[in-house]
Motif scaffolding. Structure first.
Motif, PDB file in Angstrom:
ATOM      1  N   ALA A  23       0.833  -1.206   0.000  1.00  0.00           N
ATOM      2  CA  ALA A  23       0.000   0.000   0.000  1.00  0.00           C
ATOM      3  C   ALA A  23       0.861   1.246   0.000  1.00  0.00           C
ATOM      4  CB  ALA A  23      -0.914  -0.015   1.223  1.00  0.00           C
ATOM      5  N   VAL A  61       2.363  -8.486  -2.120  1.00  0.00           N
ATOM      6  CA  VAL A  61       0.981  -8.934  -1.978  1.00  0.00           C
ATOM      7  C   VAL A  61       0.857 -10.433  -2.281  1.00  0.00           C
ATOM      8  CG1 VAL A  61      -1.085  -8.861  -3.408  1.00  0.00           C
ATOM      9  CG2 VAL A  61      -0.424  -6.887  -2.119  1.00  0.00           C
ATOM     10  N   LEU A  82      -4.529  -7.195  12.081  1.00  0.00           N
ATOM     11  CA  LEU A  82      -4.811  -7.309  10.655  1.00  0.00           C
ATOM     12  C   LEU A  82      -5.901  -6.329  10.226  1.00  0.00           C
ATOM     13  CD1 LEU A  82      -3.469  -9.012   8.576  1.00  0.00           C
ATOM     14  CD2 LEU A  82      -5.262 -10.694   8.781  1.00  0.00           C
ATOM     15  N   ALA A 135      -4.280  -2.911   9.995  1.00  0.00           N
ATOM     16  CA  ALA A 135      -3.443  -2.864   8.794  1.00  0.00           C
ATOM     17  C   ALA A 135      -4.302  -2.745   7.549  1.00  0.00           C
ATOM     18  CB  ALA A 135      -2.571  -4.118   8.721  1.00  0.00           C
ATOM     19  N   ALA A 148      -4.040   0.299   4.953  1.00  0.00           N
ATOM     20  CA  ALA A 148      -3.691  -0.031   3.570  1.00  0.00           C
ATOM     21  C   ALA A 148      -4.778   0.443   2.616  1.00  0.00           C
ATOM     22  CB  ALA A 148      -3.489  -1.541   3.439  1.00  0.00           C
ATOM     23  N   ILE A 195      -4.572  -4.173  -8.980  1.00  0.00           N
ATOM     24  CA  ILE A 195      -4.072  -5.541  -8.808  1.00  0.00           C
ATOM     25  C   ILE A 195      -3.608  -5.750  -7.370  1.00  0.00           C
ATOM     26  CG2 ILE A 195      -2.234  -7.109  -9.490  1.00  0.00           C
ATOM     27  CD1 ILE A 195      -2.379  -6.024 -12.271  1.00  0.00           C
ATOM     28  N   CYS A 196      -2.818  -4.775  -6.850  1.00  0.00           N
ATOM     29  CA  CYS A 196      -2.305  -4.893  -5.475  1.00  0.00           C
ATOM     30  C   CYS A 196      -3.455  -4.937  -4.475  1.00  0.00           C
ATOM     31  CB  CYS A 196      -1.371  -3.730  -5.156  1.00  0.00           C
ATOM     32  SG  CYS A 196       0.211  -3.842  -5.981  1.00  0.00           S
ATOM     33  N   GLY A 254      -5.201  -8.325  -4.475  1.00  0.00           N
ATOM     34  CA  GLY A 254      -4.380  -9.305  -3.777  1.00  0.00           C
ATOM     35  C   GLY A 254      -4.418  -9.101  -2.270  1.00  0.00           C
ATOM     36  N   ALA A 255      -4.392  -7.841  -1.831  1.00  0.00           N
ATOM     37  CA  ALA A 255      -4.431  -7.555  -0.398  1.00  0.00           C
ATOM     38  C   ALA A 255      -5.753  -8.019   0.202  1.00  0.00           C
ATOM     39  CB  ALA A 255      -4.227  -6.061  -0.163  1.00  0.00           C
ATOM     40  N   MET A 266      -7.575 -10.461  -0.877  1.00  0.00           N
ATOM     41  CA  MET A 266      -7.517 -11.929  -0.770  1.00  0.00           C
ATOM     42  C   MET A 266      -6.740 -12.366   0.465  1.00  0.00           C
ATOM     43  SD  MET A 266      -6.936 -13.869  -4.305  1.00  0.00           S
ATOM     44  CE  MET A 266      -5.863 -12.690  -5.067  1.00  0.00           C
ATOM     45  N   ALA A 267      -5.580 -11.714   0.704  1.00  0.00           N
ATOM     46  CA  ALA A 267      -4.745 -12.133   1.834  1.00  0.00           C
ATOM     47  C   ALA A 267      -5.441 -11.855   3.158  1.00  0.00           C
ATOM     48  CB  ALA A 267      -3.401 -11.414   1.773  1.00  0.00           C
ATOM     49  N   ILE A 268      -6.205 -10.747   3.238  1.00  0.00           N
ATOM     50  CA  ILE A 268      -6.848 -10.398   4.507  1.00  0.00           C
ATOM     51  C   ILE A 268      -8.032 -11.309   4.782  1.00  0.00           C
ATOM     52  CG2 ILE A 268      -8.211  -8.600   5.613  1.00  0.00           C
ATOM     53  CD1 ILE A 268      -6.303  -6.610   4.198  1.00  0.00           C
ATOM     54  N   LYS A 308      -8.545 -14.248   3.464  1.00  0.00           N
ATOM     55  CA  LYS A 308      -8.146 -15.652   3.365  1.00  0.00           C
ATOM     56  C   LYS A 308      -9.000 -16.453   2.381  1.00  0.00           C
ATOM     57  CE  LYS A 308      -5.809 -16.203   7.802  1.00  0.00           C
ATOM     58  NZ  LYS A 308      -5.263 -14.870   7.632  1.00  0.00           N
ATOM     59  N   HIS A 309      -9.053 -15.965   1.118  1.00  0.00           N
ATOM     60  CA  HIS A 309      -9.646 -16.773   0.051  1.00  0.00           C
ATOM     61  C   HIS A 309      -8.805 -16.552  -1.204  1.00  0.00           C
ATOM     62  CE1 HIS A 309     -11.410 -13.364  -2.170  1.00  0.00           C
ATOM     63  NE2 HIS A 309     -11.552 -12.815  -0.987  1.00  0.00           N
ATOM     64  N   THR A 310      -9.065 -17.351  -2.255  1.00  0.00           N
ATOM     65  CA  THR A 310      -8.262 -17.214  -3.483  1.00  0.00           C
ATOM     66  C   THR A 310      -9.166 -17.070  -4.705  1.00  0.00           C
ATOM     67  OG1 THR A 310      -8.162 -19.604  -3.648  1.00  0.00           O
ATOM     68  CG2 THR A 310      -6.308 -18.518  -2.614  1.00  0.00           C
ATOM     69  N   LEU A 319      -7.675 -14.810  -7.740  1.00  0.00           N
ATOM     70  CA  LEU A 319      -6.294 -15.025  -8.179  1.00  0.00           C
ATOM     71  C   LEU A 319      -6.215 -15.120  -9.709  1.00  0.00           C
ATOM     72  CD1 LEU A 319      -3.795 -15.253  -6.442  1.00  0.00           C
ATOM     73  CD2 LEU A 319      -3.865 -17.701  -6.691  1.00  0.00           C
TER      74      LEU A 319
END
Lengths: 130, 90
Positions: free
Chosen positions: A16, A50, B4, B7, B11, B47-48, B51-52, B54-56, B58-60, B63
């Motif tokens: 970010a 990421v 999290l 964050a 973000a 894109i970022c 992806g962020a 997805m990571a937070i 917890k799924h895909t 992708l």
């Protein structure tokens, strides 16, 4: 709160921050080449951070291989974009020449005897050679 | 609130400011190359951010969207840069 969550949070914050830096750079910098320099930062390191965060959040082989594919394609295509935009900016005079310290490309172009920088003349010359 | 969540909020604000800056540069110009470059930055931020998310959460699920965007993001900017003539400066 586990160690994994802290790593994920830090990686997302890094991405970010790089996106924010690209946005600020693209607004504040004076011409296309300097903006290009700021703009290409989040596209590789931000995406890498990421993707590592996604892999940590969902660790499986399918996710790892897809992440590697995404990173490969980004690494293949982003330099092409940056190169084409920089080349086009130079050849269409979107460069602040007063801000350049040295202009090595101009010296190379004049040494090659190509006074006009237009693509069309290059192509015509190539046609004549054929 | 967990670390999290905090964050994710910070973000999100940073992604938002970056995207708004890119939109400002798309509107203001001055040349078409600046606009192509800013559109590229906007896409990279999108894109970022995907992806962020997805990571937070917890799924895909998205992708594959990331994969397609990384493959085809190059087409627009390269065609603008390649077929730009000296007179279309705006």
């Amino acid at each position: 709160m586990s160690a994994g969550e802290i790593v994920i949070g830090i990686l997302i914050l890094l991405s970010a921050f790089l996106s924010l830096a690209a946005g600020v750079g693209i607004v504040r910098f004076p011409d296309v080449l300097t903006r290009l320099h700021a703009a290409t930062k989040p596209q590789v390191l931000g995406l890498a951070a990421v993707l590592v965060a996604v892999v940590i959040a969902e660790p499986s082989w399918a996710v790892v291989t897809t992440a590697i594919l995404i990173m490969t394609f980004q690494l293949l295509t982003q330099p092409m974009t940056a190169h084409m935009i920089a080349r086009s900016a130079y050849r269409t005079d979107h460069v602040r020449r007063d801000l350049l310290i040295t202009d090595e490309l101009a010296r190379d172009i004049s040494e090659s005897g190509d006074d006009d920088h237009s693509d069309r003349e290059d192509e015509e010359r190539a046609d004549q050679r054929r | 609130m967990t670390f999290l969540t905090v964050a994710a909020i910070i973000a999100g604000v940073m992604f938002g400011i970056g995207a708004l800056c890119a939109v400002y540069r798309i509107i203001r110009g001055p040349s078409i190359l600046d606009r192509a470059l800013a559109a590229d930055v906007l896409l990279a931020i999108a894109i970022c951010a995907l992806g962020a998310e997805m990571a937070i959460n917890k799924h895909t699920d998205t992708l594959v969207v990331l994969l397609v965007l990384a493959m085809f993001a190059v087409v627009g900017s390269i065609s603008i840069a390649r077929f730009m003539a000296k007179q279309d400066a705006a």
